[in-house]
Design an enzyme around this catalytic site. Structure first.
Site, PDB file in Angstrom:
ATOM      1  CB  ALA A  87      10.535 -19.766  -4.894  1.00  0.00           C
TER       2      ALA A  87
ATOM      3  CD  GLU B 214       3.432 -19.179  -4.645  1.00  0.00           C
ATOM      4  OE1 GLU B 214       2.526 -19.545  -5.448  1.00  0.00           O
ATOM      5  OE2 GLU B 214       4.384 -19.738  -4.524  1.00  0.00           O
TER       6      GLU B 214
ATOM      7  CB  VAL C  75      13.939 -22.306  -8.511  1.00  0.00           C
ATOM      8  CG1 VAL C  75      13.476 -22.806  -9.907  1.00  0.00           C
ATOM      9  CG2 VAL C  75      13.255 -21.387  -7.760  1.00  0.00           C
TER      10      VAL C  75
ATOM     11  CB  THR D 124      11.293 -26.055 -19.673  1.00  0.00           C
ATOM     12  OG1 THR D 124      11.061 -25.690 -18.352  1.00  0.00           O
ATOM     13  CG2 THR D 124      10.557 -27.357 -20.239  1.00  0.00           C
TER      14      THR D 124
ATOM     15  CG  HIS E 225       8.919 -22.983 -14.938  1.00  0.00           C
ATOM     16  ND1 HIS E 225       8.734 -23.798 -13.816  1.00  0.00           N
ATOM     17  CD2 HIS E 225       7.501 -22.466 -14.925  1.00  0.00           C
ATOM     18  CE1 HIS E 225       7.910 -23.138 -12.930  1.00  0.00           C
ATOM     19  NE2 HIS E 225       7.242 -22.409 -13.850  1.00  0.00           N
TER      20      HIS E 225
END
Length: 104
Positions: free
Chosen positions: A56, A58, A85, A90, A92
């Site tokens: 995702a 990119e 995603v 975490t 991230h």
């Protein structure tokens, strides 16, 4: 009261469409890709280009290049972005989603 709308044909047949889809989380993205292609096809689109990117993150880079294109295929009439995603333990995923959303 809602009124039934009539279907009209747009210039989508003459348009050039691009779908930028992530390879990461392919199981989910491929399902969305099939639906997006079917939706464009049912709307009359005949020129749909699919570009796969690693993840995702990119997607915005490729979308930026497509939006500025003036090559043989020209600039797309519309660009569809597909990526998934998944949230882990975490932050991230939050950073990726915020970065992609901001860039788009």
């Amino acid at each position: 009261m809602l009124k039934r709308s009539s279907r009209t044909r747009s210039a989508s047949r003459r348009g050039h469409f691009a779908i930028v889809a992530s390879l990461y989380n392919r199981r989910y993205v491929d399902s969305m890709l099939r639906c997006a292609k079917a939706g464009l096809k049912s709307g009359g689109a005949v020129n749909v280009r699919v570009i796969r990117v690693p993840g995702a993150f990119e997607i915005p880079a490729v979308v930026g290049r497509l939006a500025q294109a003036d090559g043989s295929e020209g600039r797309p009439s519309a660009i569809v972005c597909l990526g998934v995603v998944l949230r882990g333990e975490t932050t991230h995923a939050d950073h990726i989603v915020q970065g992609v959303t901001h860039a788009l």
